[in-house]
Enzyme design. Structure first.
Site, PDB file in Angstrom:
ATOM      1  CD  GLU A 204       9.353 -48.495  38.109  1.00 33.89           C
ATOM      2  OE1 GLU A 204       9.103 -47.284  38.213  1.00 33.89           O
ATOM      3  OE2 GLU A 204      10.358 -49.014  38.596  1.00 33.89           O
TER       4      GLU A 204
ATOM      5  CG  ASN B 289      12.634 -44.911  43.603  1.00 35.68           C
ATOM      6  OD1 ASN B 289      13.304 -44.789  44.623  1.00 35.68           O
ATOM      7  ND2 ASN B 289      12.942 -45.781  42.640  1.00 35.68           N
ATOM      8  CD1 TRP B 290      11.962 -38.824  46.329  1.00 35.51           C
ATOM      9  CD2 TRP B 290      13.037 -38.013  48.121  1.00 35.51           C
ATOM     10  NE1 TRP B 290      11.180 -37.822  46.849  1.00 35.51           N
ATOM     11  CE2 TRP B 290      11.821 -37.307  47.961  1.00 35.51           C
ATOM     12  CE3 TRP B 290      13.862 -37.678  49.178  1.00 35.51           C
ATOM     13  CZ2 TRP B 290      11.426 -36.282  48.822  1.00 35.51           C
ATOM     14  CZ3 TRP B 290      13.463 -36.659  50.039  1.00 35.51           C
ATOM     15  CH2 TRP B 290      12.271 -35.963  49.860  1.00 35.51           C
TER      16      TRP B 290
HETATM   17  C1  PEP Z   1      11.985 -45.353  38.809  1.00 34.29           C
HETATM   18  O1  PEP Z   1      13.166 -45.428  39.098  1.00 34.29           O
HETATM   19  O2  PEP Z   1      11.165 -46.064  39.415  1.00 34.29           O
HETATM   20  C2  PEP Z   1      11.587 -44.432  37.762  1.00 34.29           C
HETATM   21  C3  PEP Z   1      10.409 -44.562  37.234  1.00 34.29           C
HETATM   22  O3  PEP Z   1      12.509 -43.481  37.407  1.00 34.29           O
HETATM   23  P1  PEP Z   1      12.277 -42.306  36.303  1.00 34.29           P
HETATM   24  O4  PEP Z   1      10.948 -41.671  36.587  1.00 34.29           O
HETATM   25  O5  PEP Z   1      13.415 -41.369  36.503  1.00 34.29           O
HETATM   26  O6  PEP Z   1      12.290 -42.978  34.976  1.00 34.29           O
END
Ligand code: PEP
Length: 276
Positions: free
Chosen positions: A172, A9-10
C-alpha cells in the site's frame, strides 16, 4: 494457483444500521465467484454483528488491527485472541494509518503479527513507502525494511504458522491511500514482484503461494489494469469498500482477471504456407 482476495477496510466508518444494509447488499450481490475470496475488516465493536450476519455466507470478516500484548493492564487494547472469538479470519497489521499515528513501529507491527498468527488469524501485513521516500528513490529500501520483519523476523515456528494460516501481504503506497491517486500497474507490479522475491529468499514454495494485495485508491475504474498484473493477487480496498456496488464490481473484475490470467493461450501457429 493463487485465488484472488479482495478485502474491504472499513476504517472508522459504520453504524449498526448502515453495516446491516451494506452487508446484506454484499451477501445478495456477491455470488458466482469461484476464484475470489472476499472479506470485510470492520471496527472491533461491529465484529459480533459481522459474525451474526456473515457466518452462513462465503464472505469472511476480520479486524483492522490487534494488540501487541496478549493480556494485562493495557487499557483499550484488543488482543488477537479476543477478535478470534468473534470468528474473524483476518486481521490487518501494520496499516500505514497506524504507523503514521506513531503507534506502530516495525517492531510493534511484528509483535502484532506474531500474536495474530498464534491466535490462528490470517494477518494482512501492510507495507509501503511515502511519497518523499518514493521521490527520494528509497521505495524498495523502505519496503525491504518493513518486509524484513516478516521474512526474517519470524522464527521457524512462527513462519510455519504464517504458511499454515496463509499470511497475506498488502503493498500500500502511502501516497495512494485515500488520495484518489493510484500506483500505475507497472509500479505496483514491480514492487509486488520484489516482495515475492523477498519471500522466496526465505521460502521459495511459500513465495508462490502467498497472496500479495495492492491497496491505494483501487476502484472499479482501475481494478482491471492492476489486477491483471501477474503478481497482484487482489486488493485491500478503503473508500470503494463502503459502496456495495463498487466493492462487488471490484470482486467481479478480480474474477475475470483470474480467469484471463489462467486461461491457457492457444500456441501461436506459423503463418499458413500458400502455394503459388
Ligand atoms: C486502505 O486504507 O487500506 C486503502 C487502500 O484505502 P483507499 O482504498 O481509500 O485508498
Amino acid at each position: 494457483m493463487r485465488k484472488k482476495l479482495v478485502v474491504g477496510n472499513w476504517k472508522l466508518h459504520g453504524s449498526l444500521l448502515n453495516n446491516q444494509s451494506l452487508i446484506n447488499q454484499l451477501k445478495q450481490d456477491l455470488h458466482g465467484l469461484n476464484w475470489v475470496d472476499a472479506a470485510v475488516c470492520l471496527p472491533y465493536v461491529y465484529l459480533f454483528q459481522a459474525q451474526q450476519l456473515l457466518q452462513d455466507s462465503p464472505i469472511a470478516w476480520g479486524a483492522q488491527n490487534v494488540s501487541q500484548f496478549t493480556e494485562g493492564a493495557y487499557t483499550s487494547c484488543i488482543s488477537a485472541k479476543m477478535v478470534a472469538e468473534f470468528g474473524c479470519t483476518y486481521t490487518i497489521v501494520g496499516h500505514s494509518e497506524r504507523r503514521a499515528l506513531k503507534l506502530e513501529s516495525n517492531q510493534i507491527a511484528s509483535k502484532r503479527l506474531l500474536h495474530a498468527l498464534h491466535a490462528g488469524l490470517t494477518p494482512i501485513f501492510c507495507v509501503g513507502e511515502t511519497l518523499d521516500e518514493r521521490d527520494g528513490g528509497m521505495a524498495e529500501m523502505i519496503v525491504k525494511n518493513q518486509m524484513l520483519n516478516v521474512v526474517y523476523g519470524l522464527d521457524d515456528e512462527a513462519f510455519a504458522l504464517a504458511k499454515k494460516f496463509n499470511m497475506v501481504i498488502a503493498y500500500e503506497p502511502v501516497w495512494a491511500i485515500g488520495t484518489g491517486e493510484h500506483a500505475t500497474p507497472e509500479q505496483a507490479q514491480r514492487m509486488h514482484a520484489f516482495i515475492r522475491y523477498m519471500v522466496s529468499e526465505r521460502d521459495p514454495e511459500f513465495a508462490q503461494q502467498v497472496r500479495i494485495l495492492y491497496g491505494g485508491s483501487m476502484s472499479p475504474a482501475n481494478a482491471q489494469s492492476l489486477l491483471s498484473m501477474p503478481d497482484i493477487d487482489g486488493g485491500l480496498i478503503g473508500r470503494a469498500a463502503l459502496v456495495a456496488e463498487d466493492f462487488v464490481e471490484i470482486c467481479r473484475i478480480a474474477e475475470q482477471c483470474h480467469q484471463q490470467k489462467n486461461t491457457p493461450k492457444e500456441p501461436s501457429r506459423p503463418a499458413p504456407v500458400t502455394w503459388a
